[in-house]
Design an enzyme around this catalytic site. Structure first.
Site, short mmCIF file in Angstrom:
data_model
loop_
_atom_site.label_atom_id
_atom_site.label_comp_id
_atom_site.label_asym_id
_atom_site.label_seq_id
_atom_site.Cartn_x
_atom_site.Cartn_y
_atom_site.Cartn_z
N ARG A 72 0.84 -1.20 0.00
CA ARG A 72 0.00 0.00 0.00
C ARG A 72 0.87 1.24 0.00
NH1 ARG A 72 -1.87 0.93 4.37
NH2 ARG A 72 -1.17 -0.90 5.50
N TYR A 200 -1.93 -3.46 -6.61
CA TYR A 200 -1.68 -4.10 -5.32
C TYR A 200 -2.93 -4.10 -4.44
CZ TYR A 200 -0.37 -5.05 -0.62
OH TYR A 200 -0.36 -5.60 0.64
N LYS A 209 -9.78 -2.40 1.93
CA LYS A 209 -9.48 -1.26 2.81
C LYS A 209 -10.25 -0.01 2.39
CE LYS A 209 -6.96 -3.52 5.55
NZ LYS A 209 -5.79 -4.21 5.27
N HIS A 229 -10.35 -2.60 11.67
CA HIS A 229 -9.27 -3.43 11.13
C HIS A 229 -9.04 -4.59 12.10
CE1 HIS A 229 -4.85 -3.40 9.43
NE2 HIS A 229 -5.61 -4.29 8.84
N SER A 251 -1.04 -3.50 10.28
CA SER A 251 -0.70 -4.35 9.14
C SER A 251 0.57 -5.15 9.41
CB SER A 251 -0.52 -3.48 7.89
OG SER A 251 -1.71 -2.77 7.67
N CYS A 253 1.13 -7.42 11.63
CA CYS A 253 1.44 -7.56 13.05
C CYS A 253 0.71 -8.73 13.70
CB CYS A 253 1.16 -6.26 13.79
SG CYS A 253 2.29 -4.95 13.32
N GLY A 254 0.21 -9.66 12.89
CA GLY A 254 -0.24 -10.91 13.49
C GLY A 254 -1.72 -11.23 13.44
N LYS A 255 -2.51 -10.49 12.70
CA LYS A 255 -3.96 -10.78 12.66
C LYS A 255 -4.25 -12.15 12.05
CE LYS A 255 -5.19 -7.04 10.54
NZ LYS A 255 -3.83 -6.53 10.56
N ASN A 257 -2.45 -14.71 11.57
CA ASN A 257 -1.95 -15.83 12.35
C ASN A 257 -2.82 -16.10 13.57
OD1 ASN A 257 0.79 -17.10 11.46
ND2 ASN A 257 0.79 -14.96 10.81
N ASP A 276 -9.17 -9.81 8.95
CA ASP A 276 -8.69 -8.45 8.66
C ASP A 276 -9.70 -7.34 8.97
OD1 ASP A 276 -6.36 -7.03 7.63
OD2 ASP A 276 -7.60 -6.46 5.92
N ASN A 371 6.53 -8.56 1.65
CA ASN A 371 5.07 -8.37 1.64
C ASN A 371 4.42 -9.25 0.56
OD1 ASN A 371 2.66 -7.16 2.68
ND2 ASN A 371 2.61 -5.79 0.90
N ARG A 373 2.15 -12.20 -0.82
CA ARG A 373 0.86 -12.55 -0.21
C ARG A 373 0.17 -13.69 -0.96
NH1 ARG A 373 -1.60 -8.75 3.80
NH2 ARG A 373 0.08 -7.28 4.20
N ASN A 500 0.44 -18.23 21.69
CA ASN A 500 -0.40 -17.09 22.09
C ASN A 500 -1.73 -17.56 22.70
OD1 ASN A 500 1.58 -15.34 21.21
ND2 ASN A 500 0.68 -15.10 19.17
P1 GTP Z 1 -1.99 -7.75 7.28
O1 GTP Z 1 -2.52 -8.78 6.35
O2 GTP Z 1 -0.98 -6.86 6.68
O3 GTP Z 1 -3.08 -6.97 7.94
O4 GTP Z 1 -1.14 -8.53 8.41
P2 GTP Z 1 -1.59 -9.37 9.69
O5 GTP Z 1 -1.84 -8.45 10.83
O6 GTP Z 1 -2.66 -10.31 9.33
O7 GTP Z 1 -0.26 -10.16 10.09
P3 GTP Z 1 0.15 -11.70 9.89
O8 GTP Z 1 -0.60 -12.61 10.80
O9 GTP Z 1 0.11 -12.02 8.45
O10 GTP Z 1 1.65 -11.66 10.39
C1 GTP Z 1 2.60 -10.76 9.87
C2 GTP Z 1 3.99 -11.25 10.18
O11 GTP Z 1 4.17 -11.36 11.58
C3 GTP Z 1 4.26 -12.61 9.58
O12 GTP Z 1 5.56 -12.64 9.06
C4 GTP Z 1 4.12 -13.54 10.76
O13 GTP Z 1 4.89 -14.70 10.61
C5 GTP Z 1 4.57 -12.68 11.94
N1 GTP Z 1 3.88 -13.05 13.19
C6 GTP Z 1 2.56 -13.27 13.38
N2 GTP Z 1 2.29 -13.64 14.64
C7 GTP Z 1 3.47 -13.64 15.31
C8 GTP Z 1 3.86 -13.93 16.66
O14 GTP Z 1 3.05 -14.27 17.53
N3 GTP Z 1 5.18 -13.80 16.95
C9 GTP Z 1 6.10 -13.42 16.01
N4 GTP Z 1 7.37 -13.32 16.39
N5 GTP Z 1 5.77 -13.16 14.72
C10 GTP Z 1 4.48 -13.25 14.38
C1 SPV Z 2 -2.85 -4.47 5.30
O1 SPV Z 2 -1.90 -3.85 4.83
O2 SPV Z 2 -3.37 -4.18 6.40
C2 SPV Z 2 -3.42 -5.61 4.56
C3 SPV Z 2 -3.03 -5.80 3.19
O3 SPV Z 2 -4.27 -6.32 5.08
S1 SPV Z 2 -3.88 -4.70 2.17
O4 SPV Z 2 -5.12 -5.33 1.72
O5 SPV Z 2 -3.04 -4.43 1.05
O6 SPV Z 2 -4.21 -3.49 2.86
MN MN Z 3 -4.73 -5.89 7.17
#
Ligand code: GTP
Ligand code: SPV
Ligand code: MN
Length: 589
Positions: A72, A200, A209, A229, A251, A253-255, A257, A276, A371, A373, A500
């Site tokens: 983004r 993208y 978004k 979000h 973004s 930061c772990g959503k 997962n 998300d 990034n 995906r 977690n």
């Molecule tokens: P967006 O799709 O951008 O909104 O991201 P998101 O918030 O869904 O994050 P996502 O779960 O995809 O994790 C982003 C990164 O953080 C990845 O590389 C994960 O492997 C890492 N990550 C997620 N959860 C954890 C955790 O509990 N600990 C650590 N160290 N890394 C984590």
């Molecule tokens: C984010 O960046 O928070 C995402 C990916 O979830 S995007 O859809 O590109 O915004």
């Molecule tokens: Mn997101």
């Protein structure tokens, strides 16, 4: 007489001047046909889609983008309200007429020689009273196919819109993918978004978004609901009871997962509803109810593997609803599968990197873009909650906020009440990630993880949160977490991911009133004995450190919050300013 929908399509045809116009019906046959077409199409010399190994990843395709178009672009994203004050210091602003003139210049004739895809879609279950009708036009076949995974595309949207003029209009052209001619303009008052120059995700899949958060948050303010979000999960305890949580993390930061978590704790299970975005309404029974307006995951590939996120790995190998797309990962040429850092311990010897070159691991760069995906349907997720399609949504008992912080913020704490929870969420700081272009690792304030997504003045947004609190009879508990604390040598102190679940269990125990907590300056902290750490190889000292409040760190934190608040002047609600002052006094004592 033409309907408003027909008028819109005609207007788009006259503006963009495409060679052909194609209206999507959302069927599987159509997706197959478009994917086949994309395999034969090129954009700037790159094949739009390449078939991957369907034995390993059924019905999946590979896409790589222009290297300048991988995330983004927040500096090119604008909220165009009549006054700048409405958009607030949290948004870039342009006068709506000026913005439209600019975009018209880019849009005129932009689809000559191309096909214009008309994408009718619904955000949310079409049967839900909370669902919203939308149309996007695009000249990118990759965007069209992605939209079909991420939202409910097809005839039901056309039927729902009928003769009405109440639908979101999304105008998108990938143009010539030139960052100098790239803008994403939002017009909340007109239910309209114009996007040019990027293919993208967050820039181009306008239901995500742009609509579900930026326009959605504006509509939520007008209509008395929240567009956030946030993930939505149901956590089942050994007694079978399911507790629903929302979770907001910036973004990358772990959503995702957390949304697909396979708990390490015996007897616990996470049911996935969203990864998300959540639309949150007040139910007749005085509880908050959440739906996920999306129908797919657009997830970060790096870090996703069988150890960290087995449920997502299984999701990527299902094809109940397909195709699944992989964007800007590397490719393992030994078996034509997508590859990224973290999917296997060993780096394969014959890799093509995300830009299509031969990968040389000695250069020290990742093979997949940080990034990179995947785009995959929620219906492929083995832990999809049976409540996912419930038109009412699910009743929420807890809201989890989080950020990526190597210091200061403890592993978990609980807000004393709703208003202090709103304060905590309004003051979230997080290190920037590769999900947006610009510097990575810089701490910035990202209130409610919505800084890049709130479609109006964030001061008014904080007030809206406080107002919702006054209207809801059964308020959820609010928690703050930080999975990303690091030690002196830069190693994560908490194992994260599946572990977690231990923190989530503590939250459920708090919600059920089963455990006491320790009061601190910033909120309620777990007593170390109430965290279930059985079977986890971690020193007690480290856990103590993870739960410790360092006053010096916090004084600095408060200064950063003050500085952020100052930007909003009188717009910051008095309750929050008072809370900040109270916290400052407690910390300087
Ligand atoms: P967006 O799709 O951008 O909104 O991201 P998101 O918030 O869904 O994050 P996502 O779960 O995809 O994790 C982003 C990164 O953080 C990845 O590389 C994960 O492997 C890492 N990550 C997620 N959860 C954890 C955790 O509990 N600990 C650590 N160290 N890394 C984590
Ligand atoms: C984010 O960046 O928070 C995402 C990916 O979830 S995007 O859809 O590109 O915004
Ligand atoms: Mn997101």
């Amino acid at each position: 007489m033409s309907t408003p929908m027909e008028l819109f399509v005609n207007e788009m045809r006259e503006l963009f001047l495409p060679d052909e116009v194609y209206v999507m019906d959302g069927t599987h046959e159509e997706a197959e046909r478009l994917a086949n077409l994309a395999e034969k199409s090129t954009l700037e010399g790159r094949t739009v889609l390449k078939k991957l190994n369907w034995q390993e990843y059924p019905n999946s395709y590979y896409h790589n983008s222009n290297p300048n178009d991988v995330a983004r672009t927040e500096h090119l994203t604008f909220v165009c309200t009549p006054t700048q004050e409405e958009a607030g210091p949290n948004n870039n602003w342009l006068n709506p007429n000026e913005a439209k003139d600019k975009m018209d210049g880019f849009f005129k004739g932009a689809m000559k020689g191309r096909t214009m895809y008309i994408i009718p879609f619904v955000m949310g279950n079409p049967k839900s009273k909370y669902a919203k009708n939308c149309i996007q036009v695009t000249d990118s076949i990759y965007v069209a196919l992605s939209m079909r995974v991420m939202s409910r595309v097809g005839k039901q949207a056309i039927e729902k819109i009928g003769n009405s003029s109440d639908f979101f209009r999304g105008m998108h052209s990938i143009g010539d993918v030139n960052p100098d001619r790239r803008f994403i303009m939002h017009f909340p008052q007109e239910n309209l978004v114009m996007s040019f120059g990027s293919g993208y995700g967050g820039n181009a899949l306008l239901g995500k978004k742009c609509y579900s958060l930026r326009i959605g948050s504006y509509l939520g303010k007008q209509e008395g609901w929240l567009a956030e979000h946030m993930i939505i999960i149901g956590v089942q305890a050994p007694d079978g009871k399911i507790t629903y949580f929302l979770g907001a993390f910036p973004s990358a930061c772990g959503k995702t997962n957390l949304a697909l978590l396979e708990p390490v704790l015996k007897g616990y299970k996470v049911w996935t509803l969203g990864d998300d975005i959540a639309w949150i309404n007040i139910g007749d029974d005085g509880k908050l109810y959440a739906i996920n307006p999306e129908s797919g995951f657009f997830g970060v590939a790096p870090g996703t593997g069988m150890k960290t996120n087995p449920v997502m790995m299984k999701t990527l190998k299902n094809d109940k609803f397909s195709p699944t797309l992989f964007t800007n990962t590397a490719i393992d040429n030994s078996n034509n599968t997508p590859w990224w850092e973290g999917v296997s311990d060993k780096v394969p010897s014959d890799l093509t990197d995300w830009q299509g070159g031969v990968y040389d691991k000695n250069l020290g760069k990742p093979a997949a873009h940080p990034n990179s995906r995947f785009t995959v349907s929620v219906y492929n997720c083995p832990t999809l909650s049976c409540e996912y399609d419930n038109p009412r949504g699910v009743p929420i008992s807890g809201i989890i906020f989080g950020g990526r912080r190597k210091d200061t913020i403890p592993l978990v704490y609980e807000a004393k009440d709703w208003n202090s929870g709103v304060f905590i969420a309004s003051s979230i700081g997080s290190e920037t990630t590769a999900a947006a272009t610009g510097k990575v690792g810089a701490v910035r304030r990202d209130p409610m993880a919505m800084l890049p997504f709130c479609g109006y003045n964030m001061g008014d947004y904080f007030q809206h949160w406080l107002d919702i609190g006054k209207k809801v009879k059964h308020l959820p508990k609010i928690f703050m977490v930080n999975w990303f604390r690091k030690d002196e040598v830069g190693k994560f102190m908490w194992p994260g991911f599946r572990e977690n679940s231990r923190v989530i269990k503590w939250m459920i125990d708090r919600i059920e009133g089963k455990v006491d907590a320790t009061e601190s300056e910033i909120g309620l902290l777990p007593k170390i004995d109430s965290l279930d750490l059985a079977g986890l190889d971690i020193d007690k000292e480290i856990v103590e450190k993870l739960l410790k409040i360092n006053k010096d760190d916090w004084k600095k934190e408060i200064e950063m919050v003050e500085e952020f608040y100052t930007k909003f002047g009188d717009k910051i609600p008095k309750e929050l300013k008072d809370y900040l002052l109270e916290l400052k006094n407690k910390l300087t004592l």
